[in-house]
Design an enzyme around this catalytic site. Structure first.
Site, PDB file in Angstrom:
ATOM      1  N   ASP A  73      54.334  34.997 -34.257  1.00  0.00           N
ATOM      2  CA  ASP A  73      54.369  36.342 -34.827  1.00  0.00           C
ATOM      3  C   ASP A  73      54.146  37.318 -33.692  1.00  0.00           C
ATOM      4  O   ASP A  73      53.349  37.073 -32.792  1.00  0.00           O
ATOM      5  CB  ASP A  73      53.353  36.519 -35.956  1.00  0.00           C
ATOM      6  CG  ASP A  73      51.921  36.262 -35.538  1.00  0.00           C
ATOM      7  OD1 ASP A  73      51.180  37.236 -35.265  1.00  0.00           O
ATOM      8  OD2 ASP A  73      51.524  35.080 -35.494  1.00  0.00           O
ATOM      9  N   GLU A 159      43.283  42.066 -44.137  1.00  0.00           N
ATOM     10  CA  GLU A 159      42.051  41.656 -43.456  1.00  0.00           C
ATOM     11  C   GLU A 159      41.157  42.885 -43.337  1.00  0.00           C
ATOM     12  O   GLU A 159      41.611  44.016 -43.491  1.00  0.00           O
ATOM     13  CB  GLU A 159      42.370  41.058 -42.081  1.00  0.00           C
ATOM     14  CG  GLU A 159      43.288  41.927 -41.215  1.00  0.00           C
ATOM     15  CD  GLU A 159      43.799  41.190 -39.988  1.00  0.00           C
ATOM     16  OE1 GLU A 159      43.011  41.004 -39.054  1.00  0.00           O
ATOM     17  OE2 GLU A 159      44.992  40.812 -39.979  1.00  0.00           O
TER      18      GLU A 159
END
Length: 271
Positions: A73, A159
């Site tokens: 990623d 998150e």
């Protein structure tokens, strides 16, 4: 898989019209053809790549290297990527940062998307969520910046943000889950496939995000297998390093594995 679904649609159509459905032998032939097609595509996947790591871990349980399908990623921090070289080295998928909050777009997203597409690397985009804006506003921002046509489902990155200069809210778990569902529903309606949720150990434990139904997860765990850090959780992707080294990419990059064999990887993409 697509051949099988097509065959089942034909059967249903013929039965609805009162006509005779294909014989079992015909369906078996179609299924065999689909299996052969999947096997051929799986054979093209570069498996068990030998990526480096600036901060290697001695895994106390099943190591990421035992999984055959690996990917990365990336965001604006990875600038010039030789996607062809990365693909040959074993990058089988890439998740590309596209947006965050309701007004930030990653300046490298379009470049990374074109590079991945040209090299034949399946890609999806991810959105970094902030709890100071509504799910609807953030989903609209993502849709505005990410065109249809991705080969993978997109990703909602949730998150805690304790170092943010603008938003450090920590809502109750039920509010987190409610907002996540809204975001997932909006993107699924627009792109036709439900996004994956990416999250971290503390966020997963604090919010109960793992209880969301009909949702697949990409879990971060850079020092132990997810079986240890997320007991009982089912995951599709595991981010096992933030300090990886991949040919064609200058500097460190996040490394991930897909939970399954190459054949499973092809079928998962085609669902």
């Amino acid at each position: 898989m697509r051949l099988i679904v097509f065959a089942m649609a034909i059967v249903a159509s013929l039965q609805g019209c009162g006509r005779r459905a294909p014989e079992p032998a015909v369906l078996e032939q179609i299924e065999a053809q689909d299996a052969a097609r999947i096997a051929a595509l799986a054979a093209q996947v570069v498996t068990y790549p030998d990526f480096g790591d600036d901060d290697p871990v001695e895994w106390d349980r099943r190591a990421p290297q035992t999984y055959p399908v690996h990917g990365i990623d990336v965001s604006r921090w990875q600038t010039d990527i030789d996607w062809q070289q990365a693909q040959r080295a074993g990058v089988s998928f890439a998740f590309l940062k596209a947006t965050e909050g309701g007004d930030v777009a990653d300046p490298m997203f379009a470049t990374h998307r074109r590079g991945a597409e040209t090299a034949g690397v399946p890609w999806g985009a991810y959105h970094y969520y902030y709890f100071c804006r509504s799910a609807e506003e953030q989903a609209r921002w993502f849709i505005r910046n990410v065109p249809r046509g991705a080969s993978l489902p997109h990703v909602l990155d949730m998150e805690w943000t304790p170092k943010s200069k603008t938003c450090r809210l920590r809502p109750h778990g039920r509010d987190v889950r409610r907002e996540a569902r809204k975001f997932l529903d909006l993107l699924e309606a627009h792109y036709g496939r439900r996004p994956v949720i990416y999250t971290t150990v503390d966020f997963f434990a604090d919010t109960g995000i793992g209880t969301l139904h009909d949702t697949e997860f990409w879990l971060r765990s850079v020092a132990a297998h997810p079986q240890k850090t997320y007991p009982g959780a089912y995951w599709v992707f595991w981010q096992y390093s933030g300090t990886g080294r991949v040919p064609g990419i200058e500097g460190p990059v996040d490394l991930n594995v897909f939970r399954g064999a190459p054949e499973g990887w092809i079928r998962w993409q085609e669902r």
